[in-house]
Every structure is written in C-alpha cells, then in structure tokens.
Design a protein around this motif. Sequence first.
Motif, PDB file in Angstrom:
ATOM      1  N   GLU A  73       0.835  -0.984  -0.122  1.00 56.09           N
ATOM      2  CA  GLU A  73      -0.110   0.033   0.078  1.00 56.09           C
ATOM      3  C   GLU A  73       0.783   1.143   0.031  1.00 56.09           C
ATOM      4  OE1 GLU A  73      -3.247   0.764   0.092  1.00 56.09           O
ATOM      5  OE2 GLU A  73      -3.313  -1.194  -0.965  1.00 56.09           O
ATOM      6  N   ASN A  74       1.702   1.227   0.778  1.00 54.23           N
ATOM      7  CA  ASN A  74       2.594   2.440   1.190  1.00 54.23           C
ATOM      8  C   ASN A  74       3.464   2.863  -0.051  1.00 54.23           C
ATOM      9  OD1 ASN A  74       3.811   4.389   2.611  1.00 54.23           O
ATOM     10  ND2 ASN A  74       4.628   3.342   4.188  1.00 54.23           N
ATOM     11  N   VAL A  75       4.039   1.925  -0.803  1.00 54.51           N
ATOM     12  CA  VAL A  75       4.869   2.480  -1.699  1.00 54.51           C
ATOM     13  C   VAL A  75       4.371   3.045  -2.890  1.00 54.51           C
ATOM     14  CG1 VAL A  75       6.850   0.775  -1.145  1.00 54.51           C
ATOM     15  CG2 VAL A  75       4.860   0.160  -2.912  1.00 54.51           C
ATOM     16  N   ARG A  76       2.982   2.688  -2.801  1.00 53.50           N
ATOM     17  CA  ARG A  76       2.156   3.422  -4.120  1.00 53.50           C
ATOM     18  C   ARG A  76       2.083   5.000  -4.249  1.00 53.50           C
ATOM     19  NH1 ARG A  76      -2.599  -0.258  -3.885  1.00 53.50           N
ATOM     20  NH2 ARG A  76      -3.865   1.708  -3.942  1.00 53.50           N
ATOM     21  N   TYR A  77       2.095   5.429  -2.875  1.00 54.01           N
ATOM     22  CA  TYR A  77       1.924   6.862  -2.726  1.00 54.01           C
ATOM     23  C   TYR A  77       3.258   7.490  -3.026  1.00 54.01           C
ATOM     24  CZ  TYR A  77      -2.340   5.298  -0.660  1.00 54.01           C
ATOM     25  OH  TYR A  77      -3.598   4.505  -0.652  1.00 54.01           O
ATOM     26  N   ARG A  78       3.066   8.699  -3.720  1.00 49.90           N
ATOM     27  CA  ARG A  78       4.396   9.422  -3.823  1.00 49.90           C
ATOM     28  C   ARG A  78       4.891  10.002  -2.443  1.00 49.90           C
ATOM     29  NH1 ARG A  78       5.831  11.657  -8.311  1.00 49.90           N
ATOM     30  NH2 ARG A  78       4.626  10.619 -10.370  1.00 49.90           N
ATOM     31  N   PRO A  79       6.128  10.439  -2.363  1.00 46.36           N
ATOM     32  CA  PRO A  79       6.776  10.906  -1.226  1.00 46.36           C
ATOM     33  C   PRO A  79       6.075  12.129  -0.813  1.00 46.36           C
ATOM     34  CG  PRO A  79       8.321  10.737  -3.009  1.00 46.36           C
ATOM     35  CD  PRO A  79       7.106  10.231  -3.510  1.00 46.36           C
ATOM     36  N   ALA A  80       5.753  12.440   0.432  1.00 47.99           N
ATOM     37  CA  ALA A  80       4.932  13.508   0.983  1.00 47.99           C
ATOM     38  C   ALA A  80       5.681  14.666   0.832  1.00 47.99           C
ATOM     39  CB  ALA A  80       4.884  13.208   2.376  1.00 47.99           C
ATOM     40  N   ARG A  81       6.996  14.978   0.671  1.00 52.00           N
ATOM     41  CA  ARG A  81       7.596  16.101   0.552  1.00 52.00           C
ATOM     42  C   ARG A  81       8.913  15.984  -0.391  1.00 52.00           C
ATOM     43  NH1 ARG A  81      10.417  18.118   5.666  1.00 52.00           N
ATOM     44  NH2 ARG A  81      11.846  16.587   5.106  1.00 52.00           N
ATOM     45  N   ASP A  82       9.696  14.904  -0.025  1.00 49.82           N
ATOM     46  CA  ASP A  82      11.088  14.738  -0.716  1.00 49.82           C
ATOM     47  C   ASP A  82      10.952  14.198  -1.988  1.00 49.82           C
ATOM     48  OD1 ASP A  82      11.779  16.100   1.669  1.00 49.82           O
ATOM     49  OD2 ASP A  82      12.047  14.314   2.688  1.00 49.82           O
ATOM     50  N   ARG A  83      12.270  13.883  -2.476  1.00 53.62           N
ATOM     51  CA  ARG A  83      12.408  13.471  -3.813  1.00 53.62           C
ATOM     52  C   ARG A  83      12.078  11.718  -3.860  1.00 53.62           C
ATOM     53  NH1 ARG A  83      17.012  15.376  -3.693  1.00 53.62           N
ATOM     54  NH2 ARG A  83      16.366  17.453  -3.951  1.00 53.62           N
ATOM     55  N   TYR A  84      12.520  11.235  -2.935  1.00 48.08           N
ATOM     56  CA  TYR A  84      12.383   9.502  -2.881  1.00 48.08           C
ATOM     57  C   TYR A  84      11.782   9.139  -1.701  1.00 48.08           C
ATOM     58  CZ  TYR A  84      15.913   9.086  -6.583  1.00 48.08           C
ATOM     59  OH  TYR A  84      16.709   9.252  -8.074  1.00 48.08           O
ATOM     60  N   LYS A  85      11.144   7.970  -1.811  1.00 49.43           N
ATOM     61  CA  LYS A  85      10.578   7.422  -0.561  1.00 49.43           C
ATOM     62  C   LYS A  85      11.488   6.131  -0.144  1.00 49.43           C
ATOM     63  CE  LYS A  85       6.037   6.704   0.923  1.00 49.43           C
ATOM     64  NZ  LYS A  85       4.688   6.901   0.590  1.00 49.43           N
ATOM     65  N   ILE A  86      12.258   6.185   0.734  1.00 48.76           N
ATOM     66  CA  ILE A  86      13.274   5.366   1.141  1.00 48.76           C
ATOM     67  C   ILE A  86      12.985   4.472   2.347  1.00 48.76           C
ATOM     68  CG2 ILE A  86      15.833   5.068   1.879  1.00 48.76           C
ATOM     69  CD1 ILE A  86      15.769   7.872   0.484  1.00 48.76           C
ATOM     70  N   PHE A  87      12.980   3.203   2.132  1.00 43.98           N
ATOM     71  CA  PHE A  87      12.590   2.181   3.074  1.00 43.98           C
ATOM     72  C   PHE A  87      14.099   1.551   3.529  1.00 43.98           C
ATOM     73  CE2 PHE A  87       8.989   2.832   0.523  1.00 43.98           C
ATOM     74  CZ  PHE A  87       7.717   2.535   1.691  1.00 43.98           C
ATOM     75  N   ILE A  88      14.459   1.794   4.975  1.00 41.90           N
ATOM     76  CA  ILE A  88      15.492   1.357   5.249  1.00 41.90           C
ATOM     77  C   ILE A  88      15.141   0.022   6.111  1.00 41.90           C
ATOM     78  CG2 ILE A  88      17.520   1.603   6.746  1.00 41.90           C
ATOM     79  CD1 ILE A  88      17.551   4.573   6.133  1.00 41.90           C
ATOM     80  N   VAL A  89      15.421  -1.247   5.904  1.00 40.35           N
ATOM     81  CA  VAL A  89      14.836  -2.429   6.494  1.00 40.35           C
ATOM     82  C   VAL A  89      16.069  -2.950   7.327  1.00 40.35           C
ATOM     83  CG1 VAL A  89      13.506  -4.467   6.525  1.00 40.35           C
ATOM     84  CG2 VAL A  89      13.333  -2.673   5.016  1.00 40.35           C
ATOM     85  N   ASP A  90      15.892  -2.968   8.701  1.00 43.01           N
ATOM     86  CA  ASP A  90      17.084  -3.273   9.624  1.00 43.01           C
ATOM     87  C   ASP A  90      16.750  -4.985   9.711  1.00 43.01           C
ATOM     88  OD1 ASP A  90      19.632  -2.195  10.215  1.00 43.01           O
ATOM     89  OD2 ASP A  90      18.339  -0.759  11.209  1.00 43.01           O
ATOM     90  N   GLU A  91      17.855  -5.739   9.857  1.00 39.67           N
ATOM     91  CA  GLU A  91      17.511  -7.320  10.225  1.00 39.67           C
ATOM     92  C   GLU A  91      16.533  -7.772   9.328  1.00 39.67           C
ATOM     93  OE1 GLU A  91      19.331  -8.416  12.945  1.00 39.67           O
ATOM     94  OE2 GLU A  91      19.579  -6.630  13.928  1.00 39.67           O
TER      95      GLU A  91
END
Length: 404
Positions: A108-126
């Motif tokens: 769901e989340n990735v479909r929406y454009r970034p709210a303000r910035d250029r990219y929507k970046i997902f940092i997945v730890d572990e």
Amino acid sequence: MYQVIARKYRPQSFAELIGQEHVRTTLENAIAQKRIAHGYIFSGQRGTGKTTVARILARCLNCIEGPTTKPCGKCASCLEVTAGNTVDVIEIDAASNRGINEMRELRENVRYRPARDRYKIFIVDEAHQITNEAFNALLKTLEEPPEWVVFVLCTTEVHKIPTTIASRCQQFSFRSVDFAEVVERMEWICKQEGIEADPEVLSVLAQMGEGSVRDSLSALDQAIACCGVKLNAQEVRGLLGMFSLDSLSEVTQALAAQDSRRMLDLVMELERNGRNLQHFCRELARYFRNLLVAKVAGPNTRLIAASGPEQERLAEIAAGYSEEDLTRYLQLTLDLFKDLQFSLQPRLHLEIGLLRLIQAGKLLPIEEALANLGSQGGGPAPSKPPQPRKPVPPAPATSHQPPA
Ligand SMILES: Nc1ncnc2c1ncn2[C@@H]1O[C@H](COP(=O)(O)OP(=O)(O)OP(=O)(O)O)[C@@H](O)[C@H]1O
Ligand SMILES: [Mg+2]
Ligand SMILES: [Zn+2]
C-alpha cells in the motif's frame, strides 16, 4: 540526556565514514551520475556502518540541494533523517512486531508518492528476518518499482535473503574496519569529549571490537564509566577481560623454558587476581594466532590488530618458534577454549591445557620422525639432518661452577 558515544558520533556524511571505501566510492559515483537503484542490500559484520550508510544515502538523495554526495545537513530533510523522524525515510526493524506489520502494509505504502521529498526510502534493518509474506510483497514491488522508491535492506546474514530479491538489488558487503582506523576515530572522539586516552588504551579498545566500530565505541563508553576522564590501560583491560602482551608472554616464556611449574604458578596467579580463565584462554588463542601471523607475515602487517611496538614484540617472540609449533599451540589453545566453555573445573582444564602445550613442544614433527626412521632402516638418507628441537631449555644456573 546522555547519549551513548556510538550514537552521538554516527557519521552524517561519507567524509566521516571510516573504512568501507568500496561502498562509499560506488555509491558516490551512482549518486553523481543519478543512477540510483531501487534496491540495495547492505550486508556484513555488525557495527561496521550498514545502518549509518543507509541513512547517509537517504540524506544524499533527499537533501534539498540533492541528489548530492555532500548533503547540506541543514535542510528540513537532512535534519529529520538525523533525528529519525522523516515521513519519507521509513526505518523498519524487520525483527520487531511493529516491523512485521509495517512490512505487511508495504505494498500500500509504496504506491503513494513521497510526501515532501524526492524519494521514499525504506531502510529495513535485520532484513533476513522478514517474513515470507513480506518478502513476497517486497518482490512484487521490486519487480515493478514506482520511480520514487528506494529500498535498503541491511543484514548480517545475507544468505537468508531469497535470491529472487537479491538478484534485483545491488549488493554491498561491509568489511570489518582496520585496527588503525578504529584507533584514529576513537582518538578523535576522545578529544571531542575531553577524555585522556593514550595509545595503549585505544589499542585495547580497538582490539576489543574485533573490527566492529560499534563494539569498540561501546567499550569506550564502559571505560569512561569506569575510569572517568583519564583512561588507564590496566583498569580497562581488567574491565573488558583482556590481557596485556606482558602477561600473555609469560606463557611463551614458560614454554621456552619447558617449565611446567611456572605454568601452574601462572594459573594460580590468575585465580588469585580474580581473572576470568575463559577470557584468558580466549586471549591466549588470539596471542598464538598473532604470533603465527607475525611469523608468516612479519611485523607491521594489517593482519594483526595491534600497535606498531606490540607488533614488533610479537615478531621477536615468534622468531623463537617454528611455524608448526605455533600452529600446534594455537590448535591446542582453541581446543582448550572450547573445553573451558562447558567446564565446571576451569582451573584444572586450564592447568592441563597449559601443560599439554609444553608436552606438544617436545613432539617431533612427523616429517622429521619419518626421516629419522628412514635413515635408521638404511633407506634414503633424509635430505636435511634433523634439527634439534627448539626451544632449547636454558642452561642450568652456573653460579656453583668454578669460573672458567
Ligand atoms: N564505518 C564506520 N565509520 C564510522 N563509524 C562507524 C562505522 N561503522 C559503525 N560506526 C559507529 O558504530 C555505530 C553503529 O553503526 P551502524 O548502526 O551503522 O552499524 P550496523 O552495521 O548497522 O550494525 P548492525 O548490523 O548491528 O545493525 C554508528 O553509530 C557509528 O558510531
Ligand atoms: Mg544496523
Ligand atoms: Zn540537506
């Protein structure tokens, strides 16, 4: 509020990062050429900069002046990444319950454009702990990624990432950081913090981390808590269960003298001083390993995590032993370490282990024994006369002999 050193001094830009030059160069080039992948995998030893670089990358991509390799550090986006509360850089800990839910909502989340910035970046730890369901969602996204999405998967266990995912990502493996670089970084941090730390202490702390910057910095925190603003090498060693080259070299001295009594005294001393025998054994294994490496590679090698003077000392000691001897000592010490972990009688184990080292020093290498057999049986003579076994016991005290 007090913030631990490792977090307080998390590098905010590539310039501050130590080690990982290969990662840095490749990412800087990619950013400069605007060739940003949709998926990255950062793998490697704990505490070597994976999460740190993921955040630096996020700043580079989303800085108001970006994409740039030198984020300004002042715009809202840069500041928020540092504080960890930006809407467009989403950090997910795949190991936590919350993380599992967040991964579920990913598609769901990735479909929406970034709210303000250029990219929507997902940092997945572990990232190796991602559930199968979430891996599938991720795979779907990576197959047809929206242009604004970047995933950075951080993991210490890259082999657990499904190949379907891995083959759609660029992989970077983070290496353990060189001893000298960790020392230098800590020296700088100590200066910022007004902490007095001589090269000996810094060397102890860097050794403790075994290439993990975070582990070394955590040890530094502990050392400061224990010693205050002036760090003392001996206290810090005691605190961390480390041993000085001096105390470890007592074992090799007893070996050289084939002095069993001295070995037993050594164990008694350790007990009397309340030292942990397992730690001693671990350090002894590291000591023999370093001697072996010094023998093979000579002093001043990056293969040994020790200061220059310590390396020279190691090389000097190693010169008294053959490579086979040192290999055997190392093997025996490692076996002993394994035994000690389950032992209810660590003292006895350590004693017998150290005595075995002396006995092992008296064994002939198999080639020599065979060569001797050959010459006795009238077979082909050995190509080399058998060498006298080193180390030679020291001559008995001569005081009672008449002067020559
Ligand atoms: N290459 C590095 N250069 C400078 N500091 C570093 C480096 N790597 C780690 N550190 C220090 O250690 C801390 C932890 O690093 P980081 O969170 O990036 O490790 P990690 O590789 O993500 O570890 P883990 O696998 O445990 O998550 C940082 O806040 C920083 O202070
Ligand atoms: Mg991390
Ligand atoms: Zn900025």
